[in-house]
Design an enzyme around this catalytic site. Structure first.
Site, PDB file in Angstrom:
ATOM      1  N   GLY A  47       0.462 -15.226  14.109  1.00 30.46           N
ATOM      2  CA  GLY A  47       1.905 -15.012  14.082  1.00 30.46           C
ATOM      3  C   GLY A  47       2.452 -15.210  12.686  1.00 30.46           C
ATOM      4  O   GLY A  47       1.854 -15.907  11.864  1.00 30.46           O
TER       5      GLY A  47
ATOM      6  N   ARG B 176       0.822  -1.208   0.000  1.00 32.54           N
ATOM      7  CA  ARG B 176       0.000   0.000   0.000  1.00 32.54           C
ATOM      8  C   ARG B 176       0.856   1.258   0.000  1.00 32.54           C
ATOM      9  O   ARG B 176       0.588   2.213  -0.706  1.00 32.54           O
ATOM     10  CB  ARG B 176      -0.904  -0.036   1.238  1.00 32.54           C
TER      11      ARG B 176
ATOM     12  N   GLU C  91      -4.688  -5.564  19.007  1.00 28.97           N
ATOM     13  CA  GLU C  91      -4.590  -4.321  18.238  1.00 28.97           C
ATOM     14  C   GLU C  91      -4.975  -3.145  19.138  1.00 28.97           C
ATOM     15  O   GLU C  91      -5.603  -3.330  20.174  1.00 28.97           O
ATOM     16  CB  GLU C  91      -5.595  -4.364  17.089  1.00 28.97           C
TER      17      GLU C  91
ATOM     18  N   LYS D 280     -14.491 -17.003  11.495  1.00 28.88           N
ATOM     19  CA  LYS D 280     -13.884 -18.339  11.389  1.00 28.88           C
ATOM     20  C   LYS D 280     -14.953 -19.425  11.526  1.00 28.88           C
ATOM     21  O   LYS D 280     -14.906 -20.455  10.849  1.00 28.88           O
ATOM     22  CB  LYS D 280     -12.803 -18.499  12.459  1.00 28.88           C
TER      23      LYS D 280
HETATM   24  N1  LIG Z   1      -1.178 -11.570  11.725  1.00 29.18           N
HETATM   25  C1  LIG Z   1      -1.595 -12.802  11.935  1.00 29.18           C
HETATM   26  O1  LIG Z   1      -1.076 -13.504  12.807  1.00 29.18           O
HETATM   27  C2  LIG Z   1      -2.706 -13.375  11.111  1.00 29.18           C
HETATM   28  C3  LIG Z   1      -3.170 -14.683  11.372  1.00 29.18           C
HETATM   29  C4  LIG Z   1      -4.166 -15.232  10.557  1.00 29.18           C
HETATM   30  C5  LIG Z   1      -4.685 -14.489   9.532  1.00 29.18           C
HETATM   31  N2  LIG Z   1      -4.236 -13.207   9.331  1.00 29.18           N
HETATM   32  C6  LIG Z   1      -4.820 -12.450   8.220  1.00 29.18           C
HETATM   33  O2  LIG Z   1      -3.785 -12.189   7.263  1.00 29.18           O
HETATM   34  C7  LIG Z   1      -4.037 -10.946   6.605  1.00 29.18           C
HETATM   35  C8  LIG Z   1      -2.800 -10.050   6.747  1.00 29.18           C
HETATM   36  O3  LIG Z   1      -2.582  -9.785   8.119  1.00 29.18           O
HETATM   37  P1  LIG Z   1      -1.205  -9.150   8.640  1.00 29.18           P
HETATM   38  O4  LIG Z   1      -1.213  -9.325  10.134  1.00 29.18           O
HETATM   39  O5  LIG Z   1      -0.058  -9.677   7.849  1.00 29.18           O
HETATM   40  O6  LIG Z   1      -1.420  -7.596   8.302  1.00 29.18           O
HETATM   41  P2  LIG Z   1      -0.340  -6.429   8.394  1.00 29.18           P
HETATM   42  O7  LIG Z   1       0.866  -6.875   9.146  1.00 29.18           O
HETATM   43  O8  LIG Z   1      -1.064  -5.230   8.887  1.00 29.18           O
HETATM   44  O9  LIG Z   1       0.116  -6.200   6.878  1.00 29.18           O
HETATM   45  C9  LIG Z   1      -0.805  -5.772   5.928  1.00 29.18           C
HETATM   46  C10 LIG Z   1      -0.107  -5.634   4.595  1.00 29.18           C
HETATM   47  O10 LIG Z   1      -1.107  -5.361   3.618  1.00 29.18           O
HETATM   48  C11 LIG Z   1      -0.669  -4.278   2.795  1.00 29.18           C
HETATM   49  N3  LIG Z   1      -1.876  -3.640   2.259  1.00 29.18           N
HETATM   50  C12 LIG Z   1      -2.932  -3.116   2.917  1.00 29.18           C
HETATM   51  N4  LIG Z   1      -3.861  -2.662   2.058  1.00 29.18           N
HETATM   52  C13 LIG Z   1      -3.375  -2.915   0.813  1.00 29.18           C
HETATM   53  C14 LIG Z   1      -3.882  -2.710  -0.496  1.00 29.18           C
HETATM   54  N5  LIG Z   1      -5.083  -2.137  -0.698  1.00 29.18           N
HETATM   55  N6  LIG Z   1      -3.128  -3.096  -1.553  1.00 29.18           N
HETATM   56  C15 LIG Z   1      -1.911  -3.681  -1.359  1.00 29.18           C
HETATM   57  N7  LIG Z   1      -1.394  -3.908  -0.130  1.00 29.18           N
HETATM   58  C16 LIG Z   1      -2.109  -3.529   0.931  1.00 29.18           C
HETATM   59  C17 LIG Z   1       0.138  -3.407   3.724  1.00 29.18           C
HETATM   60  O11 LIG Z   1       0.980  -2.591   2.932  1.00 29.18           O
HETATM   61  P3  LIG Z   1       2.069  -1.621   3.582  1.00 29.18           P
HETATM   62  O12 LIG Z   1       3.186  -2.534   4.022  1.00 29.18           O
HETATM   63  O13 LIG Z   1       2.461  -0.734   2.466  1.00 29.18           O
HETATM   64  O14 LIG Z   1       1.391  -0.937   4.723  1.00 29.18           O
HETATM   65  C18 LIG Z   1       0.894  -4.482   4.524  1.00 29.18           C
HETATM   66  O15 LIG Z   1       2.048  -4.901   3.844  1.00 29.18           O
HETATM   67  C19 LIG Z   1      -5.304 -10.376   7.272  1.00 29.18           C
HETATM   68  O16 LIG Z   1      -6.410 -10.741   6.499  1.00 29.18           O
HETATM   69  C20 LIG Z   1      -5.360 -11.089   8.601  1.00 29.18           C
HETATM   70  O17 LIG Z   1      -6.684 -11.195   9.104  1.00 29.18           O
HETATM   71  C21 LIG Z   1      -3.266 -12.646  10.075  1.00 29.18           C
END
Ligand SMILES: NC(=O)c1ccc[n+]([C@@H]2O[C@H](COP(=O)([O-])OP(=O)(O)OC[C@H]3O[C@@H](n4cnc5c(N)ncnc54)[C@H](OP(=O)(O)O)[C@@H]3O)[C@@H](O)[C@H]2O)c1
Length: 418
Positions: free
Chosen positions: A295, A41, A183, A198
Site C-alpha cells: 500500500g 517513464r 495484478e 523477500k
Molecule cells: N505497491 C506496493 O504496495 C509495494 C509494496 C512494497 C514494495 N513495492 C515495490 O515498490 C516498487 C514500486 O511499486 P509501485 O506499486 O509504486 O509501482 P507502480 O505504481 O506501478 O509505479 C511505478 C512507477 O515507476 C515508474 N517507472 C517505471 N519504469 C521506469 C523507468 N524505467 N524509469 C523511470 N520511471 C519508471 C512509472 O512511471 P510512469 O508513472 O510514467 O508510468 C511509475 O511512476 C516496486 O519495486 C514494488 O515491488 C510496492
C-alpha cells in the site's frame, strides 16, 4: 550519532509507493530532506505535480552532483538494477523497495555500496511497513536465532482469507483483482515468487548467508481445490502461504510453501492483506511483528524510515556474515506434508513418500499425508501441476539428511570486507 546533513533526493517512480513517499515526505517536518528531481517513464501521463521537477531522463538525476540520495521506486526490476548500480558507482546513497532486483543482485550491490562507501537500504522491500530487516540486522544475536517465518505477501493472504471462508480460488482471485490487491497477471504473487525474493533478504539478515532465488523452492496457491480446503476446515486448519527459513546446526533451509495452521498458531488470525513475521530465538522465544505489507502510505513509511536513517549515515553491516563462514543452505531434508490430487491415485503416486500416514481415495479426489524428501518435492515444480496441491502439516518436524548436500555456491564467502 554523527552530525545531521542535508539530503537531496532523486526519486525514481511516482506510482503507488513513489506518490505516497512524495506526500509523506512533504508532510513530515522532522526530516531535513528534499526531493529535487523525479524520474518517471511516461511524460504524457496526467499528474498533479508541476513539470519542472519531472524528467524521463535518468541521467538528470544520476549526473546531478547535488543529489546525494537515489530513492528507487519503479516497477521494472531490470531498469531498477541499472539505475541502482549506477547510482552506487557514482557515490550516491540508495534506498529501494524492489525485492526482486535486490534478491537477484544482492552481493554485487552490497559490494558496490561498500566500495563506494555509501548506504544501500531496502527495508520497504520486505513486508512493507513492518521494520523487520533492521531488527534482524541490529537486534538479534546470530547464535540464538533459530527461525524466521512470515506471511510476506498480502495478495495471497487476502485470497486465502477468502478461500478459508468458502470462496473458490478463482472467485477469491477475481475479488482480489477487483479490489486492486492482485495484478492482472498475478503469477509473481500466487506462485510464491514475491515471497521468495523477500525470503532471500530475510535469510541474509537473519543467518548471514546469500542464497540465490533459484535455489529456494517456491510453491504458491494457484492449484488449491475446494477438497483441500474442506480437508483443512474439517481438521480446524487455515491455509497460509509462508516464507520460512530455519537454522539447524550449520545448515539453513528455507522455502515458500502453503502450510496448514491450527487455531493456536500465530498466523491463524492474520487475515486479509496483512503481513506478519515471527522470529524465533533461543532465549527470547517467539516474537511476532504484524502490519501492512503493501500500500502507498505503509510502504512509503518504510522508505521514509530508511531516508531518515541516512541522516545518521546508517548502513547495514551484515555482521552475521562473519560468524557463519561454515554455514550452508540445503534442500536436503524431509518433512511431513498433505498431498491432494484431482486425478486420483495416479496423481498421488507422482511423489513418493518416505513414510505414509494416511491415504484417502474417491472417484473425484484423493489425498495422502506422510513424510517426503524436500529435494524431490522441489524438483516437481508444483506451480505447474494443476491436479496437485500440497501443504505442510502443522508442527511438521524437519529431518535433516545425514550428510546434507549444499545447495548453490555460497557466494557470501567473497563478501567479507577487507
Ligand atoms: N505497491 C506496493 O504496495 C509495494 C509494496 C512494497 C514494495 N513495492 C515495490 O515498490 C516498487 C514500486 O511499486 P509501485 O506499486 O509504486 O509501482 P507502480 O505504481 O506501478 O509505479 C511505478 C512507477 O515507476 C515508474 N517507472 C517505471 N519504469 C521506469 C523507468 N524505467 N524509469 C523511470 N520511471 C519508471 C512509472 O512511471 P510512469 O508513472 O510514467 O508510468 C511509475 O511512476 C516496486 O519495486 C514494488 O515491488 C510496492
Amino acid at each position: 550519532m554523527k552530525n545531521k546533513k542535508k539530503l537531496t533526493i532523486g526519486l525514481f517512480g511516482l506510482g503507488c509507493v513513489g506518490g505516497g513517499l512524495y506526500e509523506v515526505l512533504n508532510r513530515s517536518s522532522l526530516i531535513d530532506a528534499e526531493i529535487k528531481t523525479i524520474c518517471i517513464r511516461d511524460q504524457n501521463k496526467k499528474r498533479t505535480l508541476s513539470e519542472y521537477i519531472l524528467t524521463t531522463d535518468r541521467y538528470a538525476i544520476l549526473d546531478d552532483d547535488e543529489i546525494n540520495v537515489v530513492v528507487e521506486l519503479i516497477d521494472d526490476a531490470n531498469a531498477a538494477y541499472e539505475i541502482v548500480s549506477e547510482a552506487l558507482k557514482r557515490g550516491k546513497h540508495v534506498v529501494t523497495a524492489n525485492k526482486k532486483m535486490v534478491a537477484e543482485h544482492l552481493d554485487e550491490l552490497i559490494k558496490l555500496a561498500r566500495k563506494n562507501e555509501v548506504s544501500f537500504l531496502y527495508e520497504a522491500s520486505v513486508c512493507g511497513s513492518i521494520p523487520v530487516i533492521r531488527n534482524l540486522e541490529e537486534y538479534y544475536n546470530n547464535d540464538s536465532l533459530s527461525s524466521v517465518t512470515g506471511i510476506c505477501n498480502g495478495t495471497t493472504n487476502y485470497i486465502l482469507s477468502q478461500t478459508n471462508r468458502g470462496l473458490t480460488f478463482a472467485e477469491a482471485l477475481s475479488k482480489a483483482q477487483e479490489l486492486g490487491f492482485a495484478e492482472s497477471d498475478p503469477t509473481m504473487d500466487i506462485d510464491g515468487y514475491d515471497s521468495k525474493f523477500k525470503l532471500v533478504l530475510l535469510i541474509k539478515h537473519a543467518f548471514g548467508i546469500t542464497v540465490q532465488p533459484d535455489d529456494i523452492a517456491n510453491t504458491g496457491i494457484r492449484n488449491i481445490k475446494p477438497q483441500d480446503l474442506n480437508y483443512a476446515a474439517e481438521k480446524g486448519y487455515r491455509v497460509k502461504l509462508f516464507s520460512h527459513a530455519q537454522k539447524i546446526g550449520k545448515h539453513v533451509l528455507g522455502m515458500v510453501a502453503p502450510y496448514f495452521v491450527p487455531e493456536t498458531h500465530f498466523a491463524y488470525t492474520v487475515e486479509n492483506e496483512f503481513n506478519a513475521i515471527v522470529v524465533e530465538a533461543l532465549f527470547s522465544d517467539k516474537q511476532l511483528f504484524i502490519g501492512k505489507g503493501a500500500g502507498s502510505y505503509p510502504t512509503a513509511s518504510a522508505v521514509l524510515s530508511d531516508i531518515a536513517a541516512l541522516l545518521f549515515d546508517y548502513q547495514y553491516e551484515y555482521k552475521k556474515e562473519q560468524s557463519v563462514i561454515d554455514t550452508f543452505f540445503t534442500n536436503d531434508f524431509s518433512l511431513d506434508i498433505y498431498l491432494g490430487s484431482s486425478e486420483g491415485e495416479i496423481g498421488l503416486n507422482e511423489l513418493s513418500f518416505e513414510l505414509e500416514y494416511t491415504r484417502f481415495v474417491s472417484d473425484e479426489y484423493a489425498y495422502k499425508t506422510g513424510r517426503v524428501l524436500f529435494s524431490e518435492l522441489k524438483a516437481m515444480d508444483f506451480n505447474k501441476k494443476k491436479h496437485l496441491f500440497f501443504a505442510i502439516l502443522p508442527d511438521a518436524s524437519v529431518g535433516l539428511s545425514e550428510n546434507p548436500r549444499i545447495t548453490g555456491a555460497q557466494k557470501n564467502k567473497e563478501l567479507i570486507p577487507g
